[in-house]
Design a protein around this motif. Sequence first.
Motif, PDB file in Angstrom:
ATOM      1  N   UNK A   1       0.837  -1.207   0.000  1.00  0.00           N
ATOM      2  CA  UNK A   1       0.000   0.000   0.000  1.00  0.00           C
ATOM      3  C   UNK A   1       0.872   1.258   0.000  1.00  0.00           C
ATOM      4  N   UNK A   2       1.938   1.245   0.808  1.00  0.00           N
ATOM      5  CA  UNK A   2       2.837   2.386   0.879  1.00  0.00           C
ATOM      6  C   UNK A   2       3.520   2.676  -0.447  1.00  0.00           C
ATOM      7  N   UNK A   3       3.801   1.625  -1.202  1.00  0.00           N
ATOM      8  CA  UNK A   3       4.493   1.800  -2.480  1.00  0.00           C
ATOM      9  C   UNK A   3       3.551   2.205  -3.605  1.00  0.00           C
ATOM     10  N   UNK A   4       2.342   1.626  -3.614  1.00  0.00           N
ATOM     11  CA  UNK A   4       1.447   1.790  -4.768  1.00  0.00           C
ATOM     12  C   UNK A   4       0.284   2.734  -4.516  1.00  0.00           C
ATOM     13  N   UNK A   5      -0.074   2.934  -3.238  1.00  0.00           N
ATOM     14  CA  UNK A   5      -1.276   3.703  -2.921  1.00  0.00           C
ATOM     15  C   UNK A   5      -2.551   2.902  -3.097  1.00  0.00           C
ATOM     16  N   UNK A   6      -2.420   1.609  -3.413  1.00  0.00           N
ATOM     17  CA  UNK A   6      -3.596   0.737  -3.584  1.00  0.00           C
ATOM     18  C   UNK A   6      -3.767  -0.089  -2.307  1.00  0.00           C
ATOM     19  N   UNK A   7      -4.858   0.125  -1.587  1.00  0.00           N
ATOM     20  CA  UNK A   7      -5.107  -0.614  -0.341  1.00  0.00           C
ATOM     21  C   UNK A   7      -5.539  -2.030  -0.678  1.00  0.00           C
ATOM     22  N   UNK A   8      -4.909  -3.004  -0.022  1.00  0.00           N
ATOM     23  CA  UNK A   8      -5.231  -4.408  -0.276  1.00  0.00           C
ATOM     24  C   UNK A   8      -6.478  -4.787   0.520  1.00  0.00           C
ATOM     25  N   UNK A   9      -7.587  -4.993  -0.191  1.00  0.00           N
ATOM     26  CA  UNK A   9      -8.848  -5.342   0.478  1.00  0.00           C
ATOM     27  C   UNK A   9      -9.460  -6.618  -0.081  1.00  0.00           C
TER      28      UNK A   9
ATOM     29  N   UNK B   1      -0.758  -5.873  -8.820  1.00  0.00           N
ATOM     30  CA  UNK B   1       0.103  -6.621  -9.743  1.00  0.00           C
ATOM     31  C   UNK B   1       0.292  -5.846 -11.041  1.00  0.00           C
ATOM     32  N   UNK B   2      -0.781  -5.233 -11.514  1.00  0.00           N
ATOM     33  CA  UNK B   2      -0.707  -4.444 -12.758  1.00  0.00           C
ATOM     34  C   UNK B   2       0.185  -3.213 -12.562  1.00  0.00           C
ATOM     35  N   UNK B   3       0.105  -2.603 -11.370  1.00  0.00           N
ATOM     36  CA  UNK B   3       0.935  -1.432 -11.059  1.00  0.00           C
ATOM     37  C   UNK B   3       2.412  -1.802 -11.169  1.00  0.00           C
ATOM     38  N   UNK B   4       2.781  -2.955 -10.600  1.00  0.00           N
ATOM     39  CA  UNK B   4       4.183  -3.376 -10.653  1.00  0.00           C
ATOM     40  C   UNK B   4       4.588  -3.802 -12.072  1.00  0.00           C
ATOM     41  N   UNK B   5       3.652  -4.400 -12.817  1.00  0.00           N
ATOM     42  CA  UNK B   5       3.959  -4.770 -14.205  1.00  0.00           C
ATOM     43  C   UNK B   5       4.296  -3.537 -15.033  1.00  0.00           C
ATOM     44  N   UNK B   6       3.588  -2.436 -14.753  1.00  0.00           N
ATOM     45  CA  UNK B   6       3.881  -1.174 -15.447  1.00  0.00           C
ATOM     46  C   UNK B   6       5.299  -0.687 -15.145  1.00  0.00           C
ATOM     47  N   UNK B   7       5.828  -1.120 -13.988  1.00  0.00           N
ATOM     48  CA  UNK B   7       7.201  -0.762 -13.603  1.00  0.00           C
ATOM     49  C   UNK B   7       8.207  -1.796 -14.103  1.00  0.00           C
TER      50      UNK B   7
ATOM     51  N   UNK C   1       4.913 -10.802  -8.536  1.00  0.00           N
ATOM     52  CA  UNK C   1       4.544 -10.133  -7.285  1.00  0.00           C
ATOM     53  C   UNK C   1       4.093 -11.164  -6.267  1.00  0.00           C
ATOM     54  N   UNK C   2       4.612 -11.037  -5.052  1.00  0.00           N
ATOM     55  CA  UNK C   2       4.165 -11.854  -3.922  1.00  0.00           C
ATOM     56  C   UNK C   2       3.811 -10.894  -2.791  1.00  0.00           C
ATOM     57  N   UNK C   3       2.588 -10.977  -2.275  1.00  0.00           N
ATOM     58  CA  UNK C   3       2.186 -10.119  -1.149  1.00  0.00           C
ATOM     59  C   UNK C   3       1.822 -11.009   0.033  1.00  0.00           C
ATOM     60  N   UNK C   4       2.524 -10.830   1.148  1.00  0.00           N
ATOM     61  CA  UNK C   4       2.157 -11.570   2.356  1.00  0.00           C
ATOM     62  C   UNK C   4       1.039 -10.819   3.071  1.00  0.00           C
ATOM     63  N   UNK C   5       0.042 -11.570   3.521  1.00  0.00           N
ATOM     64  CA  UNK C   5      -1.185 -10.987   4.087  1.00  0.00           C
ATOM     65  C   UNK C   5      -1.433 -11.451   5.523  1.00  0.00           C
ATOM     66  N   UNK C   6      -0.356 -11.786   6.228  1.00  0.00           N
ATOM     67  CA  UNK C   6      -0.509 -12.225   7.616  1.00  0.00           C
ATOM     68  C   UNK C   6      -1.342 -13.487   7.719  1.00  0.00           C
ATOM     69  N   UNK C   7      -2.371 -13.448   8.562  1.00  0.00           N
ATOM     70  CA  UNK C   7      -3.210 -14.632   8.803  1.00  0.00           C
ATOM     71  C   UNK C   7      -4.060 -15.010   7.587  1.00  0.00           C
ATOM     72  N   UNK C   8      -4.132 -14.111   6.600  1.00  0.00           N
ATOM     73  CA  UNK C   8      -4.932 -14.408   5.399  1.00  0.00           C
ATOM     74  C   UNK C   8      -4.143 -15.157   4.335  1.00  0.00           C
ATOM     75  N   UNK C   9      -2.821 -15.296   4.531  1.00  0.00           N
ATOM     76  CA  UNK C   9      -2.035 -16.071   3.583  1.00  0.00           C
ATOM     77  C   UNK C   9      -1.129 -15.211   2.727  1.00  0.00           C
TER      78      UNK C   9
END
Length: 306
Positions: free
Chosen positions: A190-198, A207-213, A218-226
Amino acid sequence: MNKKIMVLGSINVDTTYHVQRFPQPGETIAAGSKSSAPGGKGANQAVAAARSGAQTSFIGMVGADNEGKFMREALQEDHIDTRFVGIDELHGTGTALVTLDSNGQNDIMVYGGANQAMTTDVLNGTSEAFEGVDFLISQFETPQPVTAEAFRIAKEHGVTTILNPAPAHDILPEVLKYTDVIAPNDSESYGLTGIKITDEDSMLKTAEWFKQKGINYLLITLGSKGAFYSTPKAHGLVPAFKVKAVDTTAAGDTFIGALASQLDNDLSNVADALVYAQRASSLTVQKMGAMPSIPTGEEVKAALAK
């Protein structure tokens, strides 16, 4: 065949204060106990990779002090090649002050020391060491210009680069240019992209934001959600293992190091490697301390077999 992994990153001695709850501003509370252990994001990731069977080498800096000697020896105990761990005569070895509450949550204050004073000089003479390396991992507890140069050298040798952008900072364009895989947690993302993970849609937008870069993995760790993954061919969510956390220190570092130890060079087995990494991380949070809590490959495989 065992993976050959190089880690560029931080080396810290962690001192942990064990408290019932975090203090309020201006409040003094008593710590029930205090403990010290080897740590630092880079060192933890290297140990996680080594304990899961990877042939691991390390690029970093320590001070000319007892803590530096202690940390070099700690890495060597896990058979990590420390030839490129330099000694800084002007700055002390990095240290971290960890406050750990009764729920296993932590607050961490880090003194960068030799880690933050590192320059690209630390890479002098390392070029040959990149030969045959599968993955180079770096984080943000060391200066980004050093990571950029290390990633550039890695790419010249056909090495896949993995960036763990923690703690979160803006990323220099030259770091992004040479990054193959980026692995933030949800708040760092979220800090890097401004897109809140919900939800899945927000993850795909990320993922699309990073592809543009120019970063296709992309791997995002989500704590207890996996953990969420996105590659050019697939995306998905790998669930977390439900455990009672005692100390979450080094959970994310264990995840990164363990993951790299299992990844195929073409990254085709990301989902399976994530399951292994999640299991390793779930074992880490059930023990105290950073490096001492990181499991071996045998322990992870035994836990997966249950």
